[in-house]
Design a protein around this motif. Structure first.
Motif, PDB file in Angstrom:
ATOM      1  N   GLU A 157      -0.419  13.570  -2.697  1.00 61.78           N
ATOM      2  CA  GLU A 157       0.834  13.743  -1.861  1.00 61.78           C
ATOM      3  C   GLU A 157       1.213  12.473  -1.217  1.00 61.78           C
ATOM      4  N   LEU A 158       0.444  11.406  -1.198  1.00 66.75           N
ATOM      5  CA  LEU A 158       0.600  10.149  -0.528  1.00 66.75           C
ATOM      6  C   LEU A 158       1.685   9.055  -1.096  1.00 66.75           C
ATOM      7  N   SER A 159       2.432   8.307  -0.353  1.00 63.81           N
ATOM      8  CA  SER A 159       3.128   7.513  -0.847  1.00 63.81           C
ATOM      9  C   SER A 159       2.378   6.350  -1.655  1.00 63.81           C
TER      10      SER A 159
ATOM     11  N   GLN B 262      -2.645   3.136  -1.365  1.00 64.74           N
ATOM     12  CA  GLN B 262      -3.550   1.871  -1.265  1.00 64.74           C
ATOM     13  C   GLN B 262      -4.292   1.873  -0.111  1.00 64.74           C
ATOM     14  N   ARG B 263      -3.566   2.109   0.830  1.00 65.32           N
ATOM     15  CA  ARG B 263      -4.739   2.102   2.241  1.00 65.32           C
ATOM     16  C   ARG B 263      -5.747   3.163   2.194  1.00 65.32           C
ATOM     17  N   ALA B 264      -5.567   4.330   1.556  1.00 62.61           N
ATOM     18  CA  ALA B 264      -6.930   5.067   1.476  1.00 62.61           C
ATOM     19  C   ALA B 264      -7.883   4.602   0.479  1.00 62.61           C
TER      20      ALA B 264
ATOM     21  N   SER C 196      -0.114  -4.892  -5.669  1.00 65.45           N
ATOM     22  CA  SER C 196       0.775  -4.575  -6.967  1.00 65.45           C
ATOM     23  C   SER C 196       1.261  -3.112  -6.378  1.00 65.45           C
ATOM     24  N   HIS C 197       2.461  -2.967  -6.900  1.00 62.85           N
ATOM     25  CA  HIS C 197       3.153  -1.575  -6.997  1.00 62.85           C
ATOM     26  C   HIS C 197       3.614  -1.304  -5.647  1.00 62.85           C
ATOM     27  N   LEU C 198       3.545  -2.346  -4.674  1.00 65.02           N
ATOM     28  CA  LEU C 198       4.063  -1.759  -3.162  1.00 65.02           C
ATOM     29  C   LEU C 198       5.133  -2.779  -2.853  1.00 65.02           C
ATOM     30  N   ASP C 199       6.142  -2.134  -2.008  1.00 61.05           N
ATOM     31  CA  ASP C 199       7.196  -2.804  -1.557  1.00 61.05           C
ATOM     32  C   ASP C 199       6.837  -4.080  -0.672  1.00 61.05           C
ATOM     33  N   LEU C 200       7.767  -4.997  -0.446  1.00 65.24           N
ATOM     34  CA  LEU C 200       7.661  -6.298   0.456  1.00 65.24           C
ATOM     35  C   LEU C 200       6.739  -5.945   1.730  1.00 65.24           C
ATOM     36  N   ALA C 201       7.516  -4.838   2.373  1.00 61.14           N
ATOM     37  CA  ALA C 201       6.835  -4.524   3.906  1.00 61.14           C
ATOM     38  C   ALA C 201       5.400  -3.958   3.559  1.00 61.14           C
ATOM     39  N   GLN C 202       5.333  -3.307   2.623  1.00 65.53           N
ATOM     40  CA  GLN C 202       3.792  -2.596   2.409  1.00 65.53           C
ATOM     41  C   GLN C 202       2.937  -3.638   2.076  1.00 65.53           C
ATOM     42  N   GLN C 203       3.349  -4.581   0.975  1.00 66.03           N
ATOM     43  CA  GLN C 203       2.482  -5.706   0.804  1.00 66.03           C
ATOM     44  C   GLN C 203       2.049  -6.678   2.076  1.00 66.03           C
ATOM     45  N   ILE C 204       3.132  -6.934   2.872  1.00 63.77           N
ATOM     46  CA  ILE C 204       2.721  -7.653   4.341  1.00 63.77           C
ATOM     47  C   ILE C 204       1.949  -7.006   5.298  1.00 63.77           C
ATOM     48  N   GLU C 205       1.748  -5.453   5.188  1.00 64.48           N
ATOM     49  CA  GLU C 205       1.175  -4.716   6.230  1.00 64.48           C
ATOM     50  C   GLU C 205      -0.275  -4.693   5.504  1.00 64.48           C
ATOM     51  N   MET C 206      -0.373  -4.510   4.063  1.00 65.22           N
ATOM     52  CA  MET C 206      -1.928  -4.475   3.450  1.00 65.22           C
ATOM     53  C   MET C 206      -2.360  -6.113   3.721  1.00 65.22           C
ATOM     54  N   LEU C 207      -1.786  -7.210   3.487  1.00 64.27           N
ATOM     55  CA  LEU C 207      -2.433  -8.424   3.757  1.00 64.27           C
ATOM     56  C   LEU C 207      -2.810  -8.596   5.306  1.00 64.27           C
ATOM     57  N   ARG C 208      -1.682  -7.937   6.189  1.00 63.39           N
ATOM     58  CA  ARG C 208      -2.014  -8.335   7.658  1.00 63.39           C
ATOM     59  C   ARG C 208      -3.489  -7.369   7.982  1.00 63.39           C
TER      60      ARG C 208
END
Length: 259
Positions: A141-143, A148-150, A170-182
């Motif tokens: 059910e997750l986005s 990816q965070r899970a 991969s498969h993340l939008d730009l905001a999600q990519q930055i969130e992951m790398l941060r």
């Protein structure tokens, strides 16, 4: 967290009769984040798989500390090194908490009771990725960004000093990519763990990584701090790309402007 070094010595890896990595000597900085970069087909994921003992070298060695990973005990290796593949798989209907608890497997014996250390590791991992309130949510059910965070929480719960990530954005939008790398940047800073990632975006890699490894189909082009690796000459050699490299006005890191 006990730190551990990772390096290759004359490493050659391939598939059947085709060598993808040839005679590669690398040392990944301990307690820092490294991004492996290069065009498609240059061997980025192949190298990461070799570092994780998922591919056996045709020649050379991968050393974790002073130990050859291909002769190391499997359980002991899983306590020192965790990998998040590009396309991880989970059973149907598993929830986030159940997924993350699987990260404790290397620390638990057969039929061993669940311990406070296991609970603390899972709680810390869920807190680190901002999913403490989603432990009961089904993974399905997750986005994409939440999923990816899970998965990242699972490998963080493994509590290894070294983490290998194959295209975690991969498969993340730009905001999600930055969130992951941060998130990974904070984890390296706060715990002293070593992170090695395969990334595609040159500018995000230069912004969020301490160390870069740039590959081409012909082999290693350059490795070192972003400022020494991300040059117009190196980009031409690796990608055949004409580009200008300027200083990012926000971070001072290199920023690539293709021609």
């Amino acid at each position: 967290m006990t730190q551990v070094s990772l390096r290759t010595e004359a490493l050659s890896v391939g598939y059947q009769d085709r060598r993808v990595i040839q005679d590669l000597d690398l040392a990944f900085p301990v307690g820092r984040s490294t991004a492996i970069l290069g065009p498609n087909g240059c061997g980025k994921s192949t190298l990461l798989r070799a570092l994780a003992r998922l591919l056996k070298p045709a020649a050379g060695r991968v050393l974790l500390g002073d130990d050859d990973i291909h002769t190391a005990d499997t359980r002991e290796l899983a306590r020192r090194l965790a990998i998040l593949p590009q396309f991880p798989l989970a059973p149907d209907a598993i929830n986030v908490g159940e997924l993350v608890r699987r990260g404790r497997t290397p620390w638990r014996g057969l039929l061993a009771p669940w311990t406070q250390a296991d609970s603390d590791a899972c709680t810390d991992a869920l807190d680190a990725v901002g999913m403490a309130d989603m432990a009961e949510r089904p993974l399905a059910e997750l986005s994409g960004g939440q999923r990816q965070r899970a998965w990242l929480a699972l490998v963080l719960a493994q509590r290894t000093p070294l983490l290998l990530l194959d295209e975690p954005t991969s498969h993340l939008d730009l905001a999600q990519q930055i969130e992951m790398l941060r998130l990974l940047q904070r984890r390296v800073r706060d715990t002293g763990m070593t992170v090695v990632s395969v990334l595609h975006d040159l500018n995000l890699a230069a912004r969020f990584s301490d160390h870069l490894v740039l590959l081409s189909p012909e082999g290693l082009v350059a490795e070192g701090p972003p400022e020494s690796v991300m040059t117009a000459d190196h980009l031409q050699r690796a990608f055949g790309l004409e580009a200008q490299v300027i200083s990012d006005p926000l971070t001072g890191r290199p920023w690539v402007l293709p021609h």
